[in-house]
Design a protein around this motif. Sequence first.
Motif, PDB file in Angstrom:
ATOM      1  N   PHE A  18       0.816  -1.209   0.000  1.00 33.44           N
ATOM      2  CA  PHE A  18       0.000   0.000   0.000  1.00 33.44           C
ATOM      3  C   PHE A  18       0.852   1.262   0.000  1.00 33.44           C
ATOM      4  CE2 PHE A  18      -3.496  -2.787   1.142  1.00 33.44           C
ATOM      5  CZ  PHE A  18      -4.595  -2.155   0.576  1.00 33.44           C
ATOM      6  N   THR A  19       1.950   1.243   0.746  1.00 27.85           N
ATOM      7  CA  THR A  19       2.790   2.440   0.836  1.00 27.85           C
ATOM      8  C   THR A  19       3.401   2.790  -0.520  1.00 27.85           C
ATOM      9  OG1 THR A  19       3.313   1.981   3.159  1.00 27.85           O
ATOM     10  CG2 THR A  19       4.779   3.479   1.971  1.00 27.85           C
ATOM     11  N   ARG A  20       3.972   1.798  -1.187  1.00 25.42           N
ATOM     12  CA  ARG A  20       4.569   2.056  -2.495  1.00 25.42           C
ATOM     13  C   ARG A  20       3.506   2.457  -3.519  1.00 25.42           C
ATOM     14  NH1 ARG A  20       7.664  -2.587  -1.128  1.00 25.42           N
ATOM     15  NH2 ARG A  20       6.358  -3.896  -2.482  1.00 25.42           N
ATOM     16  N   ALA A  21       2.340   1.836  -3.429  1.00 27.63           N
ATOM     17  CA  ALA A  21       1.263   2.206  -4.344  1.00 27.63           C
ATOM     18  C   ALA A  21       0.832   3.648  -4.131  1.00 27.63           C
ATOM     19  CB  ALA A  21       0.074   1.266  -4.156  1.00 27.63           C
ATOM     20  N   ALA A  22       0.742   4.073  -2.865  1.00 31.55           N
ATOM     21  CA  ALA A  22       0.354   5.454  -2.572  1.00 31.55           C
ATOM     22  C   ALA A  22       1.385   6.435  -3.119  1.00 31.55           C
ATOM     23  CB  ALA A  22       0.193   5.630  -1.062  1.00 31.55           C
ATOM     24  N   GLU A  23       2.662   6.089  -2.987  1.00 29.76           N
ATOM     25  CA  GLU A  23       3.713   6.958  -3.544  1.00 29.76           C
ATOM     26  C   GLU A  23       3.600   7.029  -5.059  1.00 29.76           C
ATOM     27  OE1 GLU A  23       7.240   5.118  -2.131  1.00 29.76           O
ATOM     28  OE2 GLU A  23       7.075   5.939  -0.086  1.00 29.76           O
ATOM     29  N   ARG A  24       3.268   5.917  -5.675  1.00 26.78           N
ATOM     30  CA  ARG A  24       3.156   5.868  -7.138  1.00 26.78           C
ATOM     31  C   ARG A  24       2.025   6.738  -7.667  1.00 26.78           C
ATOM     32  NH1 ARG A  24       2.324   0.141 -10.341  1.00 26.78           N
ATOM     33  NH2 ARG A  24       0.688   0.821 -11.760  1.00 26.78           N
ATOM     34  N   VAL A  25       0.889   6.743  -6.975  1.00 23.58           N
ATOM     35  CA  VAL A  25      -0.265   7.529  -7.451  1.00 23.58           C
ATOM     36  C   VAL A  25      -0.323   8.909  -6.806  1.00 23.58           C
ATOM     37  CG1 VAL A  25      -1.586   5.463  -7.983  1.00 23.58           C
ATOM     38  CG2 VAL A  25      -1.829   6.517  -5.726  1.00 23.58           C
ATOM     39  N   HIS A  26       0.674   9.218  -5.942  1.00 23.19           N
ATOM     40  CA  HIS A  26       0.784  10.539  -5.310  1.00 23.19           C
ATOM     41  C   HIS A  26      -0.445  10.858  -4.446  1.00 23.19           C
ATOM     42  CE1 HIS A  26       4.196  11.077  -7.943  1.00 23.19           C
ATOM     43  NE2 HIS A  26       3.426  10.878  -8.997  1.00 23.19           N
ATOM     44  N   VAL A  27      -0.846   9.876  -3.655  1.00 24.54           N
ATOM     45  CA  VAL A  27      -1.973  10.025  -2.731  1.00 24.54           C
ATOM     46  C   VAL A  27      -1.551   9.442  -1.391  1.00 24.54           C
ATOM     47  CG1 VAL A  27      -4.368   9.345  -2.243  1.00 24.54           C
ATOM     48  CG2 VAL A  27      -3.684   9.881  -4.575  1.00 24.54           C
ATOM     49  N   ALA A  28      -2.033  10.030  -0.297  1.00 21.85           N
ATOM     50  CA  ALA A  28      -1.710   9.494   1.024  1.00 21.85           C
ATOM     51  C   ALA A  28      -2.247   8.069   1.151  1.00 21.85           C
ATOM     52  CB  ALA A  28      -2.315  10.379   2.111  1.00 21.85           C
ATOM     53  N   GLN A  29      -1.509   7.231   1.883  1.00 22.34           N
ATOM     54  CA  GLN A  29      -1.881   5.821   1.991  1.00 22.34           C
ATOM     55  C   GLN A  29      -3.301   5.617   2.514  1.00 22.34           C
ATOM     56  OE1 GLN A  29       0.955   3.216   3.905  1.00 22.34           O
ATOM     57  NE2 GLN A  29      -0.652   1.818   4.548  1.00 22.34           N
ATOM     58  N   PRO A  30      -3.758   6.358   3.555  1.00 22.43           N
ATOM     59  CA  PRO A  30      -5.141   6.155   4.013  1.00 22.43           C
ATOM     60  C   PRO A  30      -6.171   6.408   2.918  1.00 22.43           C
ATOM     61  CG  PRO A  30      -3.889   7.360   5.656  1.00 22.43           C
ATOM     62  CD  PRO A  30      -3.032   7.297   4.436  1.00 22.43           C
ATOM     63  N   GLY A  31      -5.875   7.348   2.020  1.00 22.86           N
ATOM     64  CA  GLY A  31      -6.795   7.613   0.916  1.00 22.86           C
ATOM     65  C   GLY A  31      -6.884   6.451  -0.049  1.00 22.86           C
ATOM     66  N   THR A  54       3.310  -9.201   2.124  1.00 22.31           N
ATOM     67  CA  THR A  54       3.018  -8.480   0.887  1.00 22.31           C
ATOM     68  C   THR A  54       1.529  -8.610   0.576  1.00 22.31           C
ATOM     69  OG1 THR A  54       3.526 -10.433  -0.458  1.00 22.31           O
ATOM     70  CG2 THR A  54       5.322  -8.867  -0.045  1.00 22.31           C
ATOM     71  N   VAL A  55       0.994  -7.636  -0.103  1.00 22.98           N
ATOM     72  CA  VAL A  55      -0.418  -7.635  -0.450  1.00 22.98           C
ATOM     73  C   VAL A  55      -0.600  -8.396  -1.753  1.00 22.98           C
ATOM     74  CG1 VAL A  55      -2.434  -6.197  -0.931  1.00 22.98           C
ATOM     75  CG2 VAL A  55      -0.684  -5.401   0.669  1.00 22.98           C
ATOM     76  N   ARG A  56      -1.560  -9.316  -1.761  1.00 13.79           N
ATOM     77  CA  ARG A  56      -1.821 -10.121  -2.955  1.00 13.79           C
ATOM     78  C   ARG A  56      -3.292 -10.057  -3.314  1.00 13.79           C
ATOM     79  NH1 ARG A  56       2.228 -13.691  -4.224  1.00 13.79           N
ATOM     80  NH2 ARG A  56       3.914 -13.894  -2.707  1.00 13.79           N
ATOM     81  N   PRO A  57      -3.602 -10.161  -4.607  1.00 11.63           N
ATOM     82  CA  PRO A  57      -5.016 -10.185  -4.978  1.00 11.63           C
ATOM     83  C   PRO A  57      -5.668 -11.498  -4.563  1.00 11.63           C
ATOM     84  CG  PRO A  57      -3.633 -10.533  -6.914  1.00 11.63           C
ATOM     85  CD  PRO A  57      -2.708 -10.208  -5.782  1.00 11.63           C
ATOM     86  N   THR A  58      -6.914 -11.428  -4.101  1.00 11.54           N
ATOM     87  CA  THR A  58      -7.693 -12.627  -3.844  1.00 11.54           C
ATOM     88  C   THR A  58      -8.161 -13.206  -5.180  1.00 11.54           C
ATOM     89  OG1 THR A  58      -9.735 -11.364  -3.714  1.00 11.54           O
ATOM     90  CG2 THR A  58      -8.492 -11.664  -1.656  1.00 11.54           C
ATOM     91  N   ALA A  59      -8.914 -14.306  -5.110  1.00 12.55           N
ATOM     92  CA  ALA A  59      -9.469 -14.870  -6.346  1.00 12.55           C
ATOM     93  C   ALA A  59     -10.361 -13.856  -7.040  1.00 12.55           C
ATOM     94  CB  ALA A  59     -10.248 -16.150  -6.033  1.00 12.55           C
ATOM     95  N   ALA A  60     -11.151 -13.120  -6.246  1.00 16.76           N
ATOM     96  CA  ALA A  60     -12.001 -12.071  -6.827  1.00 16.76           C
ATOM     97  C   ALA A  60     -11.140 -10.959  -7.414  1.00 16.76           C
ATOM     98  CB  ALA A  60     -12.945 -11.513  -5.766  1.00 16.76           C
ATOM     99  N   GLY A  61     -10.046 -10.629  -6.731  1.00 23.57           N
ATOM    100  CA  GLY A  61      -9.146  -9.605  -7.242  1.00 23.57           C
ATOM    101  C   GLY A  61      -8.500  -9.996  -8.547  1.00 23.57           C
ATOM    102  N   GLU A  62      -8.099 -11.264  -8.654  1.00 26.36           N
ATOM    103  CA  GLU A  62      -7.526 -11.753  -9.912  1.00 26.36           C
ATOM    104  C   GLU A  62      -8.536 -11.651 -11.049  1.00 26.36           C
ATOM    105  OE1 GLU A  62      -4.581 -12.545 -10.643  1.00 26.36           O
ATOM    106  OE2 GLU A  62      -3.517 -13.264  -8.862  1.00 26.36           O
ATOM    107  N   ALA A  63      -9.814 -11.897 -10.739  1.00 25.78           N
ATOM    108  CA  ALA A  63     -10.855 -11.808 -11.768  1.00 25.78           C
ATOM    109  C   ALA A  63     -11.101 -10.377 -12.201  1.00 25.78           C
ATOM    110  CB  ALA A  63     -12.149 -12.434 -11.250  1.00 25.78           C
ATOM    111  N   VAL A  64     -10.986  -9.446 -11.258  1.00 26.29           N
ATOM    112  CA  VAL A  64     -11.256  -8.034 -11.555  1.00 26.29           C
ATOM    113  C   VAL A  64     -10.072  -7.373 -12.250  1.00 26.29           C
ATOM    114  CG1 VAL A  64     -11.630  -5.766 -10.461  1.00 26.29           C
ATOM    115  CG2 VAL A  64     -12.943  -7.754  -9.709  1.00 26.29           C
ATOM    116  N   LEU A  65      -8.843  -7.826 -11.949  1.00 22.53           N
ATOM    117  CA  LEU A  65      -7.627  -7.139 -12.400  1.00 22.53           C
ATOM    118  C   LEU A  65      -7.575  -6.881 -13.901  1.00 22.53           C
ATOM    119  CD1 LEU A  65      -4.906  -5.940 -11.561  1.00 22.53           C
ATOM    120  CD2 LEU A  65      -3.915  -8.237 -11.751  1.00 22.53           C
TER     121      LEU A  65
END
Length: 320
Positions: A18-31, A54-65
Amino acid sequence: MELRQLEYFVAVVEEANFTRAAERVHVAQPGVSAQIRRLERELGQELLDRSGRTVRPTAAGEAVLPHARAALAAVAAARGAVDELAGLVRGHVAVGMVTAGPTGTVADMLAGFHAEHPGVGISLAEDTSERLLAALREGRIDVALVGLAGPPPPGVSVQVLVDEPFVAAAPPGDPLAAHDAVTLQALCARELIALPRGTGLRTALDTACARAGLTPRVAFEASDPNVLARLSARGLGVAVLPTTVAAAHATELRSVTITRPGLRGRIALAWRSDGPASSAAAALIGHARLTLPGLAPAQTTDARSMSETSAPDSSSRRNS
């Protein structure tokens, strides 16, 4: 469902954090966390497994990705179409380059592109060819310079820039240096020095060995071919190198032709066959194809034209 929710979800999956993703999209992690929670509530399923390190997609997440990526790509394409109609080239392009690739050549190409399109942001990342091709197919990068041991994967078009054989390289005092050629079988009896798995050179070696029922004894790995040459020069094993790299170390190493079968490798410019996601990416691909030196600018996904190994070489005078 909002586009930013899909963007944050894709970023978390790709960054696995989540932290690296927040830095990538330039948004605070809680957001980022809050928006993904809203998306999960709307869909009625948890999309991310947050229980591990590490954060991983669930089965539903894999379907949505794939649908999330497709939606984001469609929006980028729509914006690109409008920019193209207005005669504008702007946005951002992501470039990948195989580790220890021709850095100077790529830098010159990117500098020329930036001079022509100063409004386009550029990012450059190094990785193995295998991971770069996966990122290309998934739309995470727009164009890549990769090593190929065979035909490109489905959905990827290429322009070959370099096509050369691999050789075995050993210092003058090594018994192998007394020979003009070595068979793949004899080579596999030696301790080898090679690039890591996922690189074009290593894939060519491993594939040829697997077809022959052989197992290469790789004792040392390094991501820079010049490091492989230096390790071999110090007597630590036989290096498997592109011809040009071996030639650059001719004072320290003797190049020996690999036969039955010979091995070849290619450096190629690669992009998605279904076209770029934006006008900026299209402009970059066009610029790279025109300015990067290499072979004839032909697209190919034909396995017959890009075989993984060359025909056996029977012209050498002495074989190990």
